[in-house]
Structures are given as C-alpha cells and as structure tokens.
Enzyme design. Sequence first.
Site, PDB file in Angstrom:
ATOM      1  N   CYS A   1      -7.150  -3.458  27.162  1.00  7.48           N
ATOM      2  CA  CYS A   1      -6.016  -3.910  28.058  1.00  7.48           C
ATOM      3  C   CYS A   1      -4.967  -3.076  27.942  1.00  7.48           C
ATOM      4  CB  CYS A   1      -5.351  -5.321  27.649  1.00  7.48           C
ATOM      5  SG  CYS A   1      -4.828  -5.488  26.141  1.00  7.48           S
TER       6      CYS A   1
ATOM      7  N   HIS B   1       0.739  -1.202  -0.343  1.00  9.40           N
ATOM      8  CA  HIS B   1       0.013  -0.081  -0.139  1.00  9.40           C
ATOM      9  C   HIS B   1       0.982   1.232  -0.067  1.00  9.40           C
ATOM     10  CE1 HIS B   1       0.779  -1.021   4.146  1.00  9.40           C
ATOM     11  NE2 HIS B   1       0.900   0.165   4.134  1.00  9.40           N
TER      12      HIS B   1
END
Length: 612
Positions: free
Chosen positions: A171, A67
């Site tokens: 988390c 990309h």
Amino acid sequence: MNIKDLLKEDSIILDTTATNKEEAIQEMVAKHYQCGHIQNQDIYYQAILEREKLSSTGIGHFIAIPHAQSETVNYPSLVAMVSPKGIEYDSLDQKPVHLLFMIAVPKEAGSKHLEILAQLCQILMDEKIVDQLIHSSHEKEFLSILCHDLEKKEDQKEESKELDIVAVTACPTGIAHTYIAEKALIEKAKEMNISIKVETNGASGIQNTLTKEDIQKARCVIVAADKKVEMERFHHKPLIQVPVTKAIYHTEELLQKAMSSNIEVYQSSEQKQETNEKGIRRIYQHLMSGISQIIPILMISGIFISLIPYIQNMGIESEYLTLIYYIATLAINIAIPIMSAFISDSIAGKPAFIVSLVSSILLINMQGNVIEGIILGYIAGYFVLSLSRILRYLPKDFQSLSPNLFIPLIGSFVMGVIIYLTSPYFASYISLMTQELNPVMLILIGALLGIMMSIDLGGPINKTAYTIGIIGIFIGRYDLMSAVMLTGMLPPLIIWLTMLITHIFNDEERKQKWSCLFNGLCFVSEAAIPYMQKNKYTIHYPCIVASAIAGALTMYFGCSQAFPHGGIWTIMFINQPLYFVFSLVLSTVIGTLFIIFTKYLLSHFHKTRVES
C-alpha cells in the site's frame, strides 16, 4: 539466521527479581556477559542506555525489546527475561512489562538487529504465545513455545513441493494495509487448504521475498497493491492484479478466482504495461506512488512553520528563526518536484523520474502549484513511456544511449516548452479554492470529507480524501487537512470506547481495545478495519455518520494544520486545538451511542421476527 540460532536455554531468565527498568537491563547485560556474548558489561550497558534515550523499547502489550550494536559484542545473540509481577519500563502503553528480549549485535553487523527484531515482532503479535511465554515454568518450555511457530513455517517450506499461490501485498504508506492483507490471505488460505506465500512491500522494506523457485512452483500470482511493485519476474505466469483492499475485504473470492483455470497470463516487457490493468486504477496507483513519498517532507515543512510563533514568543535569536523558516520553505518547495517525479517513475521508470524532476523544478520557478505538479507527473511519465517505445526502433548500438542521453534531453526540452506555454494560466484557480466560505459550505465539505475517510478505510475513496487534504496544504486551505486527520482518527476511537463500556464485542476482540485507542490517537485508522468489515450495520455505518459529524465540526470551528500526519501527538501545532479535541471527543461519544442504538434496534428486530 533465525531466533532459535541466537537464543539458548542458558540465556533465558525466568522469574527475575528486577523491579525496575534499570535493574532489568543490568541483569540482562550480565547474562549476556556470563554466556560469552559480550566482552565488557559496562560498554554494552552504556550502549543499551544510549538506545533507550532515543525512545523506549517497551513496545506495549507487556513486551520490551532493548537492543544495541557495540564493538564489545562477539556475535549476534539474544537474552530473554520473564517477570511474572511486571516491571515499570516506561512502555508506549504505560503498562508494566512481563516479557523482555535483549538483542546484542556487533558494530559491523549492519541491519542484522532489525532482522532479529522483525522476527521477534512477528512471533509476539500472537497474544496466546506471549501469554504462554510469560507463564513458562522451564527454560526448555520457553524456547519450545517461542520457536514452535518458526519451525512450523520452515517445515512447511521443506514439505511443500508446490505452492498453489504466491502473492505480493503493498500500500502507499506501507504501515497497515500491507500487513492486514498479508494476514487475511494467509488465514483464509489455511481455511481453504491452499498453500500460499505472501511477500510484503511495506514501510520496513520488502519482507518474505518471493524467489524464482517460488514463482515457478506457483499455479497463480496475486498482486494486491496500490503502488508500484516489481512485475517483470511474473512474466508468463497466470496473474491477478487487484487493489490491496480487495485482499482484505474479498479474500475468499480472490483466492477462489486464483485457484480457477481461467486466469490471464501476464506478459511483461522492459517498460510498464498499461494495457494489463484498468486505466482508472492505474492512474490512482501512480498518484499514490507520488503522494506517499512526500508525507515526511510535508511533516518537516508543516511542523517547522507551526513552530515559528512559539519561537518568536520565546525571544530566541532571529538567526535560528530564519534557519527554521528556510528549512520549512525548502521542504515545501521540493515536495512538488519529488511527488511529480515519483508519479512519472511509477509510469515509466527512472528516465521518467529524471525528466519530471527537472521539469517540475522549472514549474515551481514559474509559479506552478500542486495541481500542475500532479498533471506534469502524468504528462512526463506517459511522454517518456511513448518516447522509449519509439526509440526502440533505433539501431541497437544507439539504444544504449536512450535512457541517459536521448530521453532526458528530449523529455526535459518538451516538458519545458509545455510549461512555458501554459505558465500564464497557472494559479488562476487558486483564488477560487482559497476564498472564504460560508458556514454551511464549510459544514458540507467537512461532512463529505468525513464520509470519504470512513467509507473504505485505506481504500481509493479514503485516499482521495487524504489527497484533497494534501492539496489543501499546498494551496493554503489548511482546514481540509484537519478535517481529514480528525475523521481518520475517529473509527478506532469509537470502537475502543464501545469495547470499554459495552459487551458488544467478544472477549478476544476486547483484548485489542488499547491497540485501537493507541492507533486512533496516532491517526492509523486501519486498526478499525476488522471490526467494521465484520459488522457493517452495527459498526461501519455508525462510524461513517460520526465521521461526517466530526468533519463538519472541525471545519465549522476553523481547525487547521499545515502537516499531513501525527494524530493527537501534534495537537500543539494545530490551529484551534481545543475545538479539535472537543470535536474528537464529542464525535467519539456520538459514534459509540450510534453503535449501541443500532445494536439494540437490530437485536429487537431479530427478536420480533423470531417471536412472530
């Protein structure tokens, strides 16, 4: 914007003749040009090559996603390519690539390519979809397979008039537990015929954000998080707040509770509500909010410090050596103020962050260390929380001055006085913690850290052991961090080796063996969670025993490191690297043998019971 808007049948290449990475990229760039996605092939080809120089976009598992952003791109677009024979692409797992997607995005499109990349990665996590795409016989079939899961999710959104549950998972590091918990909740909810939407608050930012409408529709909210998340939006909603591991290990129990009618309604306020949550868990969450922010800073400090001996031996000019030393010193010096500030921020928000940051810089200048920094973070946070509640009684015209005037000035002065009065007692404990230990004590401490790291991967005990390793870096006990990292790497490696040489795991599970190897080498122990959760006696307990042995060995051999992460890729910066590798290999073999032996004993026991 989603993938089905970007990828059309005429931009799909099936059965390519490309035999290497360069040919594949050239063919996909040419396809972009043919479809009118780009104005100039050469410019975009160079943009793709520049991106590849940073790191290979071969992400493993037969997939590559090259990309680039360029001024020659007309609009966001995709080209897909299938290579049944495989292309050597320099992938992370060193395997040939069979499925490629090239993302083209205009220069001014910002992070649009990251959104497309995230969508692709979510779909391609399913190995069945990847296999079906590789064996597609027609472009229409390829497009249908790729977009089927996306369309299904959109249909569910349109058809669902009411959500049963909305959830947030988060988390401290945001690498694995956040997404494992998301997957567990979604899969178990599907089994239980419960409609759910899960927002993830991970390392790549907030994804699948809960809207006001989602929250209003939901019967209950689940917040499975070990760090600060935005709570004000859940005001007056039935809410369950648990550690993220609860959503992984006790998913069904959690969902059943959420569907019951006996759920406490969340009452929000302008400040953090300490009364709605258990005190010990809140203290843990605040600490993790601080620790997670300084991991990259300690990587800079630790790696640069470790580089200095190599640079000295190379005879490089002293100016560069001095520069590297200054960077490392600066990083370690700002780590404590940043950690302290984020602990306070988790307690009482931005005003507490500022007070703690200024105060902890004073603390460092008065020879304070990491323990004092952690304590200061809590004291400053709770002091600001109390002060802000007192200042609510001021006339309304004065209340607007509180966050930018009264709280910073009063808070910084009070913290400064506390630091000044307690500074004579700073560092008196450091000599006790850094004194030379006899071999027996080293073995016991290493074994204890190993047990803590493996007993609840990513849970509070695991994070406590990791925090001990972090503290060790600040006080100069670098052997603690080596023991922590090695024992954290071990469970996925044991599972990988067991998958490789035995048939204990089923065929579906064994497909993940190379993922376990890669995650283990990278010190991402969460890859072992599904297997340890499923097989407590045959997998979890042997891993705990092997981790205890590994921790004991690495402490005994004197392995040490001044950085908190990196896994095997930072081996050259670890003191006693050969002993580190030896401890890792030996413990992996021992753990695998333990699994095989335990499995044999249990099978023999069950067989004896059946016969009797």
